[in-house]
Structures are given as C-alpha cells and as structure tokens.
Motif scaffolding. Structure first.
Motif, mmCIF file in Angstrom:
data_model
loop_
_atom_site.group_PDB
_atom_site.id
_atom_site.type_symbol
_atom_site.label_atom_id
_atom_site.label_comp_id
_atom_site.label_asym_id
_atom_site.label_seq_id
_atom_site.Cartn_x
_atom_site.Cartn_y
_atom_site.Cartn_z
ATOM 1 N N GLY B 16 -0.031 0.439 6.485
ATOM 2 C CA GLY B 16 -0.035 1.389 7.590
ATOM 3 C C GLY B 16 0.074 2.842 7.168
ATOM 4 O O GLY B 16 -0.179 3.748 7.967
ATOM 5 N N THR B 17 0.431 3.067 5.935
ATOM 6 C CA THR B 17 0.526 4.446 5.451
ATOM 7 C C THR B 17 -0.817 4.891 4.901
ATOM 8 O O THR B 17 -1.717 4.088 4.657
ATOM 9 C CB THR B 17 1.598 4.590 4.363
ATOM 10 O OG1 THR B 17 1.258 3.734 3.257
ATOM 11 C CG2 THR B 17 2.966 4.195 4.904
ATOM 12 N N HIS B 85 -4.142 -1.152 4.306
ATOM 13 C CA HIS B 85 -3.721 -2.543 4.474
ATOM 14 C C HIS B 85 -3.894 -3.275 3.153
ATOM 15 O O HIS B 85 -4.595 -2.790 2.257
ATOM 16 C CB HIS B 85 -4.541 -3.207 5.584
ATOM 17 C CG HIS B 85 -4.183 -2.712 6.952
ATOM 18 N ND1 HIS B 85 -4.826 -1.656 7.557
ATOM 19 C CD2 HIS B 85 -3.209 -3.103 7.815
ATOM 20 C CE1 HIS B 85 -4.289 -1.427 8.739
ATOM 21 N NE2 HIS B 85 -3.304 -2.286 8.916
ATOM 22 N N PRO B 86 -3.252 -4.424 3.029
ATOM 23 C CA PRO B 86 -3.320 -5.151 1.748
ATOM 24 C C PRO B 86 -4.746 -5.366 1.235
ATOM 25 O O PRO B 86 -4.974 -5.326 0.022
ATOM 26 C CB PRO B 86 -2.618 -6.469 2.062
ATOM 27 C CG PRO B 86 -1.596 -6.090 3.090
ATOM 28 C CD PRO B 86 -2.288 -5.056 3.955
ATOM 29 N N GLU B 87 -5.688 -5.536 2.128
ATOM 30 C CA GLU B 87 -7.068 -5.763 1.663
ATOM 31 C C GLU B 87 -7.707 -4.507 1.065
ATOM 32 O O GLU B 87 -8.783 -4.582 0.452
ATOM 33 C CB GLU B 87 -7.943 -6.291 2.812
ATOM 34 C CG GLU B 87 -8.034 -5.385 4.020
ATOM 35 C CD GLU B 87 -7.016 -5.739 5.086
ATOM 36 O OE1 GLU B 87 -5.943 -6.287 4.737
ATOM 37 O OE2 GLU B 87 -7.289 -5.456 6.269
ATOM 38 N N VAL B 118 -1.226 -2.185 -1.840
ATOM 39 C CA VAL B 118 -0.676 -2.029 -0.497
ATOM 40 C C VAL B 118 0.141 -3.270 -0.166
ATOM 41 O O VAL B 118 -0.379 -4.393 -0.187
ATOM 42 C CB VAL B 118 -1.797 -1.831 0.540
ATOM 43 C CG1 VAL B 118 -1.194 -1.552 1.917
ATOM 44 C CG2 VAL B 118 -2.716 -0.699 0.129
ATOM 45 N N LEU B 119 1.410 -3.034 0.123
ATOM 46 C CA LEU B 119 2.311 -4.168 0.372
ATOM 47 C C LEU B 119 2.284 -4.589 1.830
ATOM 48 O O LEU B 119 2.056 -3.763 2.722
ATOM 49 C CB LEU B 119 3.734 -3.790 -0.053
ATOM 50 C CG LEU B 119 3.870 -3.305 -1.506
ATOM 51 C CD1 LEU B 119 5.303 -2.909 -1.790
ATOM 52 C CD2 LEU B 119 3.399 -4.380 -2.473
#
Lengths: 111, 119
Positions: B16-17, B85-87, B118-119
C-alpha cells in the motif's frame, strides 16, 4: 510460438573457441535487434545492436541478421572465461512500443 | 567512463505504500532513459521509455498510473511504484542512453538495479 526464442543452454565452449548464440523472432516487420550480456545477479549491458541484414562486427563480437529467415545471431570469437554470462536477445516490434526479450542463453566458457 | 547511478539498491516496504527509485546519469546528459523489470530467473521486460521534458512512453500492458515516471532533467529520471503490492516485488533496472552525433556515440548504460520487496 514465443515471440523471441533462444536456446536456454547452457552452451559450453572451450576457451579460445567461437561461441555462437542464436535467436529467432516471430514479428516479421521488426526492425531493431539487440544483444545484451547479463552476469548473475547483475544488470544487463548492451553489447550489440543491429538494424539491417548482414554482419556487424565490434571487437570479438559479430552480430548477424537475416530478416528473411527471422533470426539474429551473436558470435563471440576467442571466447574467454569472462564471457561466461547469460546473453539476452531483444527485438523491437513494429506497430507499437514493445520490445520483447528472449529468455536468454547461458554461456559457459571453460578455461 | 560513463556511469548510471540507481538508488536505492534495495528497498523493503509495506503493501500500500509508494516507492520512488532514482536513476541518474553521472557524467553525461541523457535525453532518453529506460525502465525495465526482471523477475527471478526470467528475462527483462521493458516497462517504459522516459524522455526528458515529456511524458514517458509505456510498453503495452504496463499501467502508467501504477508506475509513474518523471524525467525532469537531462540527468535524472524517477520511477514511482504507487500503492505497491507483493506482486510488484521485482528487480527494477534503469538505463540511460548517451548520444553524441559528433563522436558517433549511441550507447546505452545500465544502473545496478533496485530490488523491491513488498511485504
């Protein structure tokens, strides 16, 4: 059929030999072709670009382009162990803004 | 020789960051810079071509609102991954083109890359 195809290798050649790396592409109208070298864990570096049929030489590297047969190759003369890397072929397609990279060929030059 | 500096080399952020990556040409002016991403054991994917003073040209399938590119000067281009996002975790690599008609130069130099997690 993949848009840009390369043999993943590994291609193993003895030191001093000629390494031949091949790449075929599907977009017949492509005009720009590139070869990049990438060492493991590092960024790639552009080593050759070719735009017209025939051969283009730069030091120990020769790029060969045959648009009729839709292939581009890279020859490395007098191969050295330091040439051991993954070589990426890239083709800029016509009619858009897309450059397609092949999956790369791993080259291993044995000392 | 010519050098392209990319910063940061590694970044870990929460989902989200937004993350900003800088690409600088250190001793030449680059009217054109390129942004790539590379997934593990996969090939390069050109994301966009960044032109100084104008909007970036994005490759097909790349979300321009997701990956904001700014090329405000002849030596700096930035890539901002918005709402990561993680992807989006990947290796992002910039490249700058040095062109000199008088010297017959048209060479593309690469930065060292930024590994985004990205966690």
């Amino acid at each position: 059929q993949k848009e840009v195809e390369q043999n993943s290798g590994p291609l193993s050649v003895p030191e001093g030999a000629i390494a031949s790396l091949n790449c075929t592409y599907s977009d017949r109208g492509s005009q720009s072709f590139f070869w990049y070298r990438q060492y493991s864990g590092k960024s790639p570096e552009l080593i050759m670009s070719i735009y017209s049929n025939g051969d283009k030489e730069d030091g120990r590297f020769t790029a060969q382009l045959n648009k009729a047969s839709q292939y581009v190759s890279l020859l490395i003369r007098d191969s050295q162990p330091s040439d051991s890397a993954t070589y990426l072929c890239a083709v800029r397609q016509t009619g858009g803004f897309k450059t397609i990279f092949g999956a790369g060929t791993r080259l291993f030059v044995k000392a | 020789g010519a050098v392209v500096s990319q910063h940061p080399s590694r970044v870990i952020c929460k989902s989200g960051t937004s993350v900003k990556i800088e690409c600088r040409s250190l001793d030449f002016q680059a009217t054109t810079m390129f942004w790539y991403r590379q997934f593990p054991k996969q090939s390069l994917m050109l994301m966009a071509t960044s032109n100084e003073g104008s909007k970036a040209t994005y490759e097909q399938g790349v979300e321009k609102d997701k990956f904001l590119i700014n090329h405000a000067s002849l030596t700096l281009s930035t890539l901002t991954v918005t709402s990561a996002h993680p992807e989006d975790s990947s290796f992002y690599i910039c490249s700058a083109r040095e062109v000199s008609a008088s010297l017959g130069k048209n060479i593309q130099y690469f930065g060292a890359g930024t590994r985004l997690s990205v966690l």
